[in-house]
Each structure stands twice: as structure tokens, then as C-alpha cells.
Design a protein around this motif. Structure first.
Motif, mmCIF file in Angstrom:
data_model
loop_
_atom_site.group_PDB
_atom_site.id
_atom_site.type_symbol
_atom_site.label_atom_id
_atom_site.label_comp_id
_atom_site.label_asym_id
_atom_site.label_seq_id
_atom_site.Cartn_x
_atom_site.Cartn_y
_atom_site.Cartn_z
ATOM 1 N N VAL A 121 -31.263 -25.573 44.427
ATOM 2 C CA VAL A 121 -30.945 -24.563 45.428
ATOM 3 C C VAL A 121 -31.211 -23.189 44.834
ATOM 4 C CG1 VAL A 121 -29.222 -25.954 46.646
ATOM 5 C CG2 VAL A 121 -28.500 -24.483 44.794
ATOM 6 N N GLU A 122 -31.332 -22.215 45.710
ATOM 7 C CA GLU A 122 -31.599 -20.850 45.285
ATOM 8 C C GLU A 122 -30.397 -20.274 44.545
ATOM 9 O OE1 GLU A 122 -32.529 -16.713 47.584
ATOM 10 O OE2 GLU A 122 -33.543 -18.529 48.321
ATOM 11 N N PHE A 123 -30.666 -19.531 43.471
ATOM 12 C CA PHE A 123 -29.609 -18.920 42.673
ATOM 13 C C PHE A 123 -28.831 -17.914 43.507
ATOM 14 C CE2 PHE A 123 -28.122 -15.354 40.108
ATOM 15 C CZ PHE A 123 -27.267 -16.016 39.253
ATOM 16 N N ASN A 124 -27.509 -17.952 43.361
ATOM 17 C CA ASN A 124 -26.603 -17.029 44.028
ATOM 18 C C ASN A 124 -25.465 -16.752 43.048
ATOM 19 O OD1 ASN A 124 -23.966 -16.566 45.493
ATOM 20 N ND2 ASN A 124 -25.397 -16.364 47.211
ATOM 21 N N LYS A 125 -25.287 -15.496 42.662
ATOM 22 C CA LYS A 125 -24.295 -15.147 41.638
ATOM 23 C C LYS A 125 -22.886 -15.593 42.015
ATOM 24 C CE LYS A 125 -22.203 -11.443 39.008
ATOM 25 N NZ LYS A 125 -22.154 -10.030 38.691
ATOM 26 N N GLN A 126 -22.498 -15.386 43.246
ATOM 27 C CA GLN A 126 -21.144 -15.758 43.663
ATOM 28 C C GLN A 126 -20.935 -17.267 43.534
ATOM 29 O OE1 GLN A 126 -20.048 -14.477 47.580
ATOM 30 N NE2 GLN A 126 -18.083 -15.498 47.518
ATOM 31 N N GLN A 127 -21.895 -18.043 44.023
ATOM 32 C CA GLN A 127 -21.775 -19.502 43.926
ATOM 33 C C GLN A 127 -21.901 -19.978 42.480
ATOM 34 O OE1 GLN A 127 -24.765 -20.871 46.638
ATOM 35 N NE2 GLN A 127 -23.417 -20.703 48.406
ATOM 36 N N LEU A 162 -34.071 -15.056 35.380
ATOM 37 C CA LEU A 162 -33.868 -14.847 33.948
ATOM 38 C C LEU A 162 -35.208 -14.550 33.282
ATOM 39 C CD1 LEU A 162 -31.533 -14.923 31.936
ATOM 40 C CD2 LEU A 162 -32.010 -17.332 31.574
ATOM 41 N N LYS A 163 -35.306 -13.417 32.604
ATOM 42 C CA LYS A 163 -36.570 -12.991 32.002
ATOM 43 C C LYS A 163 -36.367 -12.591 30.546
ATOM 44 C CE LYS A 163 -38.607 -13.164 36.027
ATOM 45 N NZ LYS A 163 -39.173 -14.404 36.406
ATOM 46 N N LYS A 164 -37.336 -12.935 29.717
ATOM 47 C CA LYS A 164 -37.315 -12.456 28.331
ATOM 48 C C LYS A 164 -37.476 -10.947 28.350
ATOM 49 C CE LYS A 164 -38.973 -16.688 26.261
ATOM 50 N NZ LYS A 164 -40.006 -17.357 25.485
ATOM 51 N N GLY A 165 -36.736 -10.261 27.455
ATOM 52 C CA GLY A 165 -36.757 -8.808 27.412
ATOM 53 C C GLY A 165 -35.683 -8.166 28.272
ATOM 54 N N MET A 166 -34.965 -8.967 29.043
ATOM 55 C CA MET A 166 -33.890 -8.465 29.898
ATOM 56 C C MET A 166 -32.749 -7.938 29.026
ATOM 57 S SD MET A 166 -31.678 -10.742 32.611
ATOM 58 C CE MET A 166 -32.949 -10.849 33.855
ATOM 59 N N LYS A 167 -32.162 -6.814 29.402
ATOM 60 C CA LYS A 167 -31.039 -6.251 28.665
ATOM 61 C C LYS A 167 -29.787 -7.082 28.898
ATOM 62 C CE LYS A 167 -32.728 -1.545 28.688
ATOM 63 N NZ LYS A 167 -32.457 -0.156 29.042
ATOM 64 N N ARG A 205 -23.809 -24.823 39.388
ATOM 65 C CA ARG A 205 -24.724 -24.344 38.352
ATOM 66 C C ARG A 205 -25.898 -25.282 38.076
ATOM 67 N NH1 ARG A 205 -21.259 -21.076 33.756
ATOM 68 N NH2 ARG A 205 -20.569 -19.431 35.181
ATOM 69 N N GLU A 206 -25.641 -26.562 38.024
ATOM 70 C CA GLU A 206 -26.723 -27.494 37.701
ATOM 71 C C GLU A 206 -27.830 -27.448 38.758
ATOM 72 O OE1 GLU A 206 -27.286 -31.899 35.807
ATOM 73 O OE2 GLU A 206 -25.505 -31.531 36.997
ATOM 74 N N ASN A 207 -27.469 -27.237 40.004
ATOM 75 C CA ASN A 207 -28.460 -27.176 41.072
ATOM 76 C C ASN A 207 -29.190 -25.838 41.130
ATOM 77 O OD1 ASN A 207 -27.673 -29.749 41.807
ATOM 78 N ND2 ASN A 207 -26.249 -29.024 43.357
ATOM 79 N N MET A 208 -28.629 -24.795 40.523
ATOM 80 C CA MET A 208 -29.223 -23.461 40.566
ATOM 81 C C MET A 208 -30.029 -23.103 39.327
ATOM 82 S SD MET A 208 -26.232 -21.075 42.070
ATOM 83 C CE MET A 208 -25.553 -21.340 43.667
ATOM 84 N N VAL A 209 -29.890 -23.852 38.261
ATOM 85 C CA VAL A 209 -30.458 -23.434 36.986
ATOM 86 C C VAL A 209 -31.990 -23.359 37.019
ATOM 87 C CG1 VAL A 209 -30.578 -25.675 35.789
ATOM 88 C CG2 VAL A 209 -30.090 -23.595 34.499
ATOM 89 N N ASN A 210 -32.666 -24.220 37.759
ATOM 90 C CA ASN A 210 -34.130 -24.154 37.834
ATOM 91 C C ASN A 210 -34.591 -22.860 38.487
ATOM 92 O OD1 ASN A 210 -34.647 -26.560 36.513
ATOM 93 N ND2 ASN A 210 -34.645 -27.756 38.390
ATOM 94 N N ASP A 211 -33.950 -22.457 39.592
ATOM 95 C CA ASP A 211 -34.307 -21.205 40.243
ATOM 96 C C ASP A 211 -33.961 -20.013 39.346
ATOM 97 O OD1 ASP A 211 -35.273 -19.732 42.607
ATOM 98 O OD2 ASP A 211 -33.201 -18.999 42.687
#
Length: 121
Positions: free
Chosen positions: A24-30, A54-59, A42-48
Motif C-alpha cells: 500500500v502507499e506510504f502514509n505517515k499517520q498509518q 526514502l532517499k540517500k542524502g536525506m537529512k 508498516r510491512e505493507n508500506m515499506v516497499n513504497d
């Protein structure tokens, strides 16, 4: 009669093959919702999360704004942050399966790498 049993068999096979984990699509609240002490989404959202957010170089600040504060364990290195993805106890008091998201940070608190660590008894 044979056609009906074959069709029934195919329908049952199709239904069973679609059971289980669905992305499923990532949603911070969920992502941060807990039910009975467990993160059910979380397990269903981790691929999205990996593909689109999530990006390398992110602060570090942007990381915690995105997915919340980490749950570090004492056994992790000082330059890593950890998020519990899933934990299964089966019929035991000790976990029988665990998945965690490990994010490695640079000295400047930038995301260097991220991976899922899966442990199963």
C-alpha cells in the motif's frame, strides 16, 4: 460436472494466492499507528517507502519528519537508526520473527544507506 469443479478449484486457488501481504502507499499517520503494541501497517508500506520517499542524502530532520522518531536498540551502532517493521511471537513469549528497518547515517547526519534486516527462528 468436471468443468464446475475445475472452475471452483481455480477460483479457490486465485483467492488463496491473493491472501497475505499487500503493498500500500506510504502514509505517515498509518505508519506510526499501533494496535495492541504492534505496527500493523508498516510491512505493507515499506516497499513504497523505499521506492518513493526514502532517499540517500536525506537529512536526519527530514527523515524523522517523514517516518517519525526511531526505536533504537542497544545493540545498534551509534550511526544507525532503527524502525521496527514487524514482530511475530507465534505462540511463544519470545519473538519467532522480526523485521527492522536499519538506516545508516553519515557524520553529517545524512542518510547513507537503508536496508531491511529479517530474522526468523
Amino acid at each position: 460436472m468436471k468443468k464446475i469443479s475445475k472452475i471452483s478449484y481455480l477460483i479457490i486457488l486465485f483467492v488463496l494466492s491473493n491472501c497475505g501481504k499487500t503493498d500500500v502507499e506510504f502514509n505517515k499517520q498509518q505508519w506510526n499507528e499501533k494496535f495492541d503494541g504492534f505496527y500493523e501497517n508498516r510491512e505493507n508500506m515499506v516497499n513504497d517507502l523505499f521506492k518513493n520517499h526514502l532517499k540517500k542524502g536525506m537529512k536526519y530532520k527530514k527523515l524523522t519528519d517523514l517516518i517519525g522518531e526511531p526505536q533504537n536498540y542497544g545493540t545498534q551502532k551509534s550511526n544507525t537508526v532503527v524502525y521496527l517493521i514487524m514482530e511475530d511471537y507465534g505462540w511463544n513469549i519470545d519473538p519467532v520473527e522480526t523485521k527492522i528497518l536499519i538506516i545508516t547515517l553519515s557524520k553529517d547526519s545524512l542518510v547513507e544507506n537503508y536496508e531491511i534486516q529479517h530474522w526468523k527462528k
